[in-house]
Design a protein around this motif. Structure first.
Motif, PDB file in Angstrom:
ATOM      1  N   LYS A  77     -16.372  27.635  -6.347  1.00 58.49           N
ATOM      2  CA  LYS A  77     -17.478  26.761  -6.779  1.00 58.49           C
ATOM      3  C   LYS A  77     -17.044  25.306  -6.597  1.00 58.49           C
ATOM      4  O   LYS A  77     -15.883  24.977  -6.825  1.00 58.49           O
ATOM      5  CB  LYS A  77     -17.780  27.065  -8.257  1.00 58.49           C
ATOM      6  CG  LYS A  77     -18.948  26.340  -8.849  1.00 58.49           C
ATOM      7  CD  LYS A  77     -20.298  26.976  -8.491  1.00 58.49           C
ATOM      8  CE  LYS A  77     -21.456  26.084  -8.890  1.00 58.49           C
ATOM      9  NZ  LYS A  77     -22.597  26.183  -8.011  1.00 58.49           N
ATOM     10  N   THR A  79     -17.682  21.397  -7.796  1.00 56.46           N
ATOM     11  CA  THR A  79     -18.347  20.588  -8.828  1.00 56.46           C
ATOM     12  C   THR A  79     -18.614  19.180  -8.272  1.00 56.46           C
ATOM     13  O   THR A  79     -18.103  18.823  -7.216  1.00 56.46           O
ATOM     14  CB  THR A  79     -17.463  20.468 -10.090  1.00 56.46           C
ATOM     15  OG1 THR A  79     -16.181  20.011  -9.678  1.00 56.46           O
ATOM     16  CG2 THR A  79     -17.337  21.801 -10.806  1.00 56.46           C
ATOM     17  N   GLY A  80     -19.384  18.408  -8.990  1.00 53.46           N
ATOM     18  CA  GLY A  80     -19.666  17.041  -8.551  1.00 53.46           C
ATOM     19  C   GLY A  80     -20.899  16.994  -7.672  1.00 53.46           C
ATOM     20  O   GLY A  80     -21.519  18.020  -7.381  1.00 53.46           O
ATOM     21  N   THR A  81     -21.220  15.771  -7.239  1.00 51.94           N
ATOM     22  CA  THR A  81     -22.430  15.615  -6.425  1.00 51.94           C
ATOM     23  C   THR A  81     -22.096  14.881  -5.124  1.00 51.94           C
ATOM     24  O   THR A  81     -21.061  14.208  -5.017  1.00 51.94           O
ATOM     25  CB  THR A  81     -23.504  14.795  -7.183  1.00 51.94           C
ATOM     26  OG1 THR A  81     -22.930  13.535  -7.549  1.00 51.94           O
ATOM     27  CG2 THR A  81     -23.985  15.523  -8.428  1.00 51.94           C
ATOM     28  N   ILE A 100     -22.503  25.140  -3.989  1.00 50.18           N
ATOM     29  CA  ILE A 100     -23.202  24.104  -4.764  1.00 50.18           C
ATOM     30  C   ILE A 100     -24.644  24.564  -4.931  1.00 50.18           C
ATOM     31  O   ILE A 100     -25.100  25.455  -4.198  1.00 50.18           O
ATOM     32  CB  ILE A 100     -23.190  22.708  -4.080  1.00 50.18           C
ATOM     33  CG1 ILE A 100     -23.774  22.787  -2.656  1.00 50.18           C
ATOM     34  CG2 ILE A 100     -21.811  22.104  -4.070  1.00 50.18           C
ATOM     35  CD1 ILE A 100     -24.002  21.417  -2.034  1.00 50.18           C
ATOM     36  N   GLN A 104     -27.013  19.325  -6.495  1.00 50.45           N
ATOM     37  CA  GLN A 104     -25.740  18.626  -6.280  1.00 50.45           C
ATOM     38  C   GLN A 104     -25.699  17.737  -5.039  1.00 50.45           C
ATOM     39  O   GLN A 104     -24.666  17.145  -4.740  1.00 50.45           O
ATOM     40  CB  GLN A 104     -24.590  19.645  -6.257  1.00 50.45           C
ATOM     41  CG  GLN A 104     -24.256  20.187  -7.651  1.00 50.45           C
ATOM     42  CD  GLN A 104     -23.192  21.268  -7.603  1.00 50.45           C
ATOM     43  OE1 GLN A 104     -23.495  22.455  -7.599  1.00 50.45           O
ATOM     44  NE2 GLN A 104     -21.929  20.867  -7.534  1.00 50.45           N
TER      45      GLN A 104
END
Ligand code: 5GP
Ligand code: MN
Length: 333
Positions: A77, A79-81, A100, A104
């Motif tokens: 997975k 994370t973040g955008t 994502i 995202q």
């Protein structure tokens, strides 16, 4: 050059506008998904962009020689955008492994050459006539007037050579050959790539092949060949699912075979079978795979069937027989 200049322009503008990029291809990554992702990553880096490359599943052994392969992060997975997510040859975010979700990234770019593609992106560059996603990325380089480096050419060539089955499949178009010529001019040495990708068999994978070939069978009419890989075979040979890559191609080595099918028990599950299809000419195994919730291309497709290998065979083979007899992909009870 492809007709779809509009999508290429939209992609080029999005690339110029954005700074941070997510790039990923499909699950069970192959030469095309990896080669295309690496070449695209390099294009983005050269333009000064922050691009991160991901894969949910490990890189197959035969692609690990690539110098930039470590730039792909293997993770369940992310994370973040990101400003922009570029998804390669995936019919939906699930095929990419949902690394994502749609929140995202501001802009999703969908680049796909499969007949099963959908318009899930904000920008969709869909070209079922392209041999490979590498061919689509090649056109992006051309469209953006970026000269292709030797390393980029090598990555694109790997996508091209693997998805065309060493220039054997029906997708070996004049455009695919022109692209190959261009990449060789850019410094690719076909014999080096051939050895790196194809002269790589391990002893355990060849032992698995011998076990799988002992199950090779042909239907009464002699038009469908099928074989299987079981968990017992993995145990006896010491091989794993990664070693099944080429096994299905043996089905197609006999004259008169129109459809080849590999039934593969999924590791750690006796109740799920991965089915791979290959076919010749007009026989559309993509339609066959779609009957069972899968997809792919006209001449190479796959799906997952619940149950044992015996039950998967009972469900799938009659449908393949029917397809050859009538041209229709329908469930046969
Ligand atoms: P393979 O038999 O080599 O795993 O896959 C052949 C082709 O079918 C590839 O283009 C692959 O992307 C596609 N394919 C294989 N399995 C599936 C599946 O379960 N779903 C979809 N949509 N495509 C698949
Ligand atoms: Mn591909």
């Amino acid at each position: 050059m492809p007709a779809d200049k509009k999508s290429l322009s939209l992609i080029a503008s999005a690339i110029k506008k954005h700074s941070t990029f997510f790039v990923a291809g499909h699950l069970k990554p192959d030469g095309d998904t990896i080669g295309s992702a690496l070449a695209l990553g390099s294009l983005l880096h050269r333009l000064g962009k922050k691009a991160k490359l991901f894969s949910k599943e490990p890189i197959p052994e035969y692609l690990r020689f690539l110098p930039s392969i470590r730039s792909i992060t293997i993770t369940p997975k992310v994370t973040g955008t990101f400003d922009c997510a570029i998804i390669l040859e995936s019919s939906a975010l699930e095929r990419m492994g949902n690394l994502i979700d749609s929140t995202q990234a501001k802009t999703f770019i969908n680049i796909d050459h499969h007949a099963t593609s959908t318009n899930f992106g904000h920008i969709n560059y869909l070209d079922p006539g392209a041999s490979s996603s590498a061919e689509q990325i090649f056109y992006l380089f051309k469209h953006m007037k970026l000269p292709i480096s030797r390393a980029e050419a090598q990555n694109l060539y790997i996508g091209l050579v693997t998805d065309t089955g060493k220039f054997q499949h029906a997708n070996t178009s004049p455009d695919a050959m022109l692209m190959a010529a261009h990449l060789i001019e850019a410094g690719v040495k076909p014999f080096e790539i051939y050895d790196k990708i194809y002269a790589t068999k391990s002893l355990v994978s060849l032992k698995l092949l011998s076990l799988a070939l002992s199950t090779l069978n042909v239907t009464e009419e002699g038009t469908i060949a099928y074989l299987e890989v079981t968990q017992d075979m993995y145990r006896a040979s010491g091989a794993s699912a990664m070693d099944t890559e080429d096994i299905i191609n043996y089905c197609m080595m006999m004259p008169g075979i129109k459809i080849g099918i590999l039934f593969r028990e999924i590791e750690n599950s006796k109740n799920e079978v991965k089915v791979s299809f290959r076919s010749r000419n007009r026989h559309d195994v993509n339609q066959l795979a779609r009957l069972f919730g899968g997809g792919g291309h006209k001449n190479a497709a796959g799906c997952t069937v619940q149950g044992t290998i015996i039950s998967a065979k009972k469900q799938v083979i009659p449908c393949a027989v029917k397809l050859l007899l009538t041209g229709l992909a329908v469930r046969v009870k």
